[in-house]
Design a protein around this motif. Structure first.
Motif, PDB file in Angstrom:
ATOM      1  N   VAL A 293       4.115   1.996 -11.363  1.00 60.82           N
ATOM      2  CA  VAL A 293       4.379   1.030 -10.287  1.00 60.82           C
ATOM      3  C   VAL A 293       3.175   0.092 -10.129  1.00 60.82           C
ATOM      4  N   ARG A 294       1.965   0.633 -10.197  1.00 60.47           N
ATOM      5  CA  ARG A 294       0.762  -0.192 -10.068  1.00 60.47           C
ATOM      6  C   ARG A 294       0.721  -1.258 -11.174  1.00 60.47           C
ATOM      7  N   HIS A 295       1.037  -0.813 -12.398  1.00 59.08           N
ATOM      8  CA  HIS A 295       1.000  -1.756 -13.521  1.00 59.08           C
ATOM      9  C   HIS A 295       2.098  -2.824 -13.380  1.00 59.08           C
ATOM     10  N   LEU A 296       3.314  -2.388 -13.019  1.00 55.75           N
ATOM     11  CA  LEU A 296       4.414  -3.361 -12.877  1.00 55.75           C
ATOM     12  C   LEU A 296       4.087  -4.390 -11.796  1.00 55.75           C
ATOM     13  N   LEU A 297       3.472  -3.926 -10.709  1.00 60.72           N
ATOM     14  CA  LEU A 297       3.122  -4.838  -9.624  1.00 60.72           C
ATOM     15  C   LEU A 297       2.040  -5.831 -10.044  1.00 60.72           C
TER      16      LEU A 297
ATOM     17  N   GLU B 285       0.849  -1.210   0.000  1.00 64.67           N
ATOM     18  CA  GLU B 285       0.000   0.000   0.000  1.00 64.67           C
ATOM     19  C   GLU B 285       0.881   1.256   0.000  1.00 64.67           C
ATOM     20  N   HIS B 286       1.951   1.216   0.801  1.00 66.52           N
ATOM     21  CA  HIS B 286       2.842   2.372   0.862  1.00 66.52           C
ATOM     22  C   HIS B 286       3.516   2.594  -0.497  1.00 66.52           C
ATOM     23  N   VAL B 287       4.019   1.508  -1.087  1.00 65.50           N
ATOM     24  CA  VAL B 287       4.706   1.604  -2.381  1.00 65.50           C
ATOM     25  C   VAL B 287       3.740   2.145  -3.443  1.00 65.50           C
ATOM     26  N   LEU B 288       2.488   1.700  -3.386  1.00 70.66           N
ATOM     27  CA  LEU B 288       1.500   2.137  -4.382  1.00 70.66           C
ATOM     28  C   LEU B 288       1.020   3.563  -4.137  1.00 70.66           C
ATOM     29  N   GLY B 289       1.233   4.060  -2.913  1.00 73.91           N
ATOM     30  CA  GLY B 289       0.721   5.386  -2.564  1.00 73.91           C
ATOM     31  C   GLY B 289       1.658   6.527  -2.918  1.00 73.91           C
ATOM     32  N   ARG B 290       2.915   6.219  -3.253  1.00 74.30           N
ATOM     33  CA  ARG B 290       3.880   7.300  -3.527  1.00 74.30           C
ATOM     34  C   ARG B 290       3.601   7.937  -4.883  1.00 74.30           C
TER      35      ARG B 290
END
Ligand code: RFL
Ligand code: PHB
Length: 390
Positions: A105-109, A37-42
Motif C-alpha cells: 500500500v505504501r508503494h502504491l500510494l 496515515e490510517h490506510v498506511l498503518g493497517r
C-alpha cells in the motif's frame, strides 16, 4: 466534477486499480473515508501469489517488492510434533513472495503521488447514485464541501464494511463464520524459520510468518470472544513455544510491537456487478486468512476488471459484462481452498462431546498425513497456495 471511473476505497484493490487504469489511459478518481496515515498503518496480509507478483511487475510496480520481498519455496505443515515441507518449485514450478500488504500500500500510494493521481482521503458520506443508468455519479463531503463526481462507471473497492455492496438491489450474502479467531503479533526478532509454518496442535492452530529478515509475524488460534487484554506478551510466547515447538528447533522471542485479534469469516456476494457499479476485493468476498488469499483475490479482481474497463473504452462491452461471472468462478475455487486449509488446521473446540472432538482431531491428523505423504495431494496444495491463473 467528472471522471471516467470513480473508485470508492483506497485499500490495495482501489489503489492498484488506479494504476491499471492509468496504464490504460483511463481517468479515475479515488475517494477514501480514512486518512492516509490510517490506510498506511493497517498491517494485515503478508503473502503474494506468483500471479500477483507477475501483475505488479507488468505494471512496473516491482521496485520495492524486489528490494524487500522474500521469495519462498514452499510452506511447512506441522502436526504431531513433526514438520513437513511442501516444496512448491519441485511440485508446480512456482514460488510465493512474502511482502507485507502495508509495504504494498505504501508503494502504491507513493507511485500515485508521483503520477499526481486524484486521491481524496477523509471523504465523508461517500454514496454511489444512478448506478442503473449510463450516467452514474458519486456524492461525498470533502473538506467541508459537498462534491458530486459524474462518471461512466463506479467501482466499489471499499472493503467488507463499505457502502457499495449494500447499494446493489437484492444482493445476497453467502457466508459462514468460524468458531475461532486469530491473535496476531508483530515482533522485532529475526524469523526462526525459512518458510512459513502452519501447525495443528491439541491446544490450537499456530503459525509463524514474517515481514522481513528482522521482523516476525506470528498467529495463534483463540476463541472469538477472547480479549487481547488477557494475553500478556509472556502468555503469547508460551503458547507459541508450545504449539510450534519441535525437537532440535528454537523459536526466538523478541519485543512484541503490535497485537490484535481478528475474527474469521467466509463470505461471497451473490453478484459483483449491477448496472454501472462493480465490486472488487473484500467488498465482494472475504476468506479466512489461513490460505493467504484475501489480498491476492483483490489483485485478481482488479486485474480482470481493469481488462474489462480497457475493452469498454475500446468499444467492446462484453468482457466487462462478464466480470462478475468470471471473478466469482475463480473466487469460489479460492473459497473452497481457504475453507479446506482452515478446517484442517484448527482445533474444533465447539464440538460438544469428547468422543466426537477426538474423532475430529484424529481425522484432521489423518488428512495432514495424507496431504504431506502423497505427492499428488502436495501438488494440489502447492498449485492452489501459489495461486490459480488470473
Ligand atoms: P480493504 O483493505 O479493506 O480496503 C478498503 C478500503 O475502503 C475504505 N472504505 C471506504 N472508503 C470510502 N467510503 C466508504 N464508505 C468506505 N468504506 C470503506 C476503507 O477505509 C479501506 O481503505 O479492502 P481491499 O482493498 O479489497 O483489500 C483486501 C485486503 O485488505 C484483505 O483481503 C487482506 O488483508 C486479507 N488478509 C490476507 N490476504 C492475503 O492475501 N494474504 C494474507 O496473508 C492475509 N492475511 C488478511 C491477513 C487480513 C487480516 N485481517 C486483519 C483482516 C491477515 C489478517 C490478520
Ligand atoms: C501473514 O504473514 O500475515 C500471513 C501469512 C500467511 C497467511 C496469513 C497471514 O496464511
Amino acid at each position: 466534477m467528472r471522471t471516467q471511473v470513480a473508485i470508492i476505497g483506497a485499500g490495495p484493490a482501489g489503489l492498484l486499480l488506479g494504476h491499471i487504469l492509468h496504464r490504460a489511459g483511463i481517468g479515475f478518481e479515488i475517494l477514501e473515508q480514512r486518512s492516509s496515515e490510517h490506510v498506511l498503518g493497517r498491517i494485515r496480509a503478508g503473502v503474494l501469489e506468483q500471479g500477483s507478483v507477475d501483475i505488479l511487475r507488468e505494471l512496473g510496480l516491482d521496485e520495492d517488492l524486489d528490494a524487500h520481498g522474500l521469495t519462498h519455496h514452499g510452506i511447512y505443515l506441522q502436526f504431531e510434533g513433526e514438520r513437513h515441507h511442501i516444496d512448491f518449485p519441485d511440485l508446480v514450478d512456482r514460488t510465493v513472495t512474502v511482502y507485507g500488504q502495508q509495504a504494498l500500500v505504501r508503494h502504491l500510494l507513493r507511485q500515485h503521488e508521483s503520477l499526481g493521481s486524484d486521491i481524496r482521503f477523509e471523504a465523508q458520506d461517500v454514496t454511489p447514485h444512478a448506478i442503473d443508468t449510463s450516467s452514474p455519479y458519486v456524492t461525498a463531503r470533502y473538506d467541508g464541501e459537498e462534491v458530486r463526481i459524474d462518471c461512466d462507471v463506479v467501482v466499489g473497492t471499499d472493503g467488507y464494511h463499505g457502502v457499495c455492496r449494500p447499494a446493489i438491489p437484492g444482493v445476497r450474502a453467502l457466508e459462514r463464520s468460524y468458531p475461532y479467531a486469530w491473535l496476531g503479533i508483530l515482533a522485532d526478532v529475526t524469523p526462526s524459520t525459512d518458510d512459513l509454518i502452519y501447525a495443528l496442535h491439541p491446544d490450537g492452530f499456530a503459525m509463524h510468518s514474517m515481514r522481513s529478515l528482522e521482523v516476525s509475524r506470528l498467529y495463534l488460534q483463540v476463541d472469538p470472544d477472547e480479549s487481547i487484554d488477557d494475553w500478556s506478551d509472556a502468555r503469547i510466547w508460551e503458547a507459541l513455544q508450545t504449539r510450534l515447538g519441535t525437537d532440535g528447533w528454537t523459536l526466538h522471542e523478541g519485543t512484541i510491537t503490535e497485537k490484535s485479534i481478528t475474527p474469521m469469516r467466509s463470505f461471497v456476494a451473490s453478484t459483483l456487478q449491477h448496472g454501472r457499479l462493480f465490486l472488487a476485493g473484500d467488498a465482494g468476498h472475504i476468506v479466512p486468512p489461513t490460505g493467504a488469499k484475501g489480498l491476492n483475490s483483490a489483485i485478481a479482481d482488479v486485474t480482470l476488471l481493469g481488462r474489462g474497463l480497457a475493452a469498454l473504452y475500446r468499444g467492446d462491452e462484453s468482457p466487462l459484462s462478464d466480470y462478475s461471472r468470471a471473478a466469482l468462478a475463480r473466487q469460489w475455487k479460492v473459497q473452497q481452498f481457504s475453507q479446506w486449509m482452515t478446517e484442517m488446521l484448527h482445533v474444533h473446540r465447539e464440538v460438544a462431546d469428547e468422543a466426537s472432538r477426538a474423532f475430529r482431531y484424529r481425522s484432521q491428523v489423518g488428512q495432514l498425513q495424507y496431504t504431506t505423504g502423497s505427492r499428488n495431494a502436495q501438488a494440489a496444495l502447492a498449485e492452489q497456495y501459489a495461486g490459480l491463473p488470473f
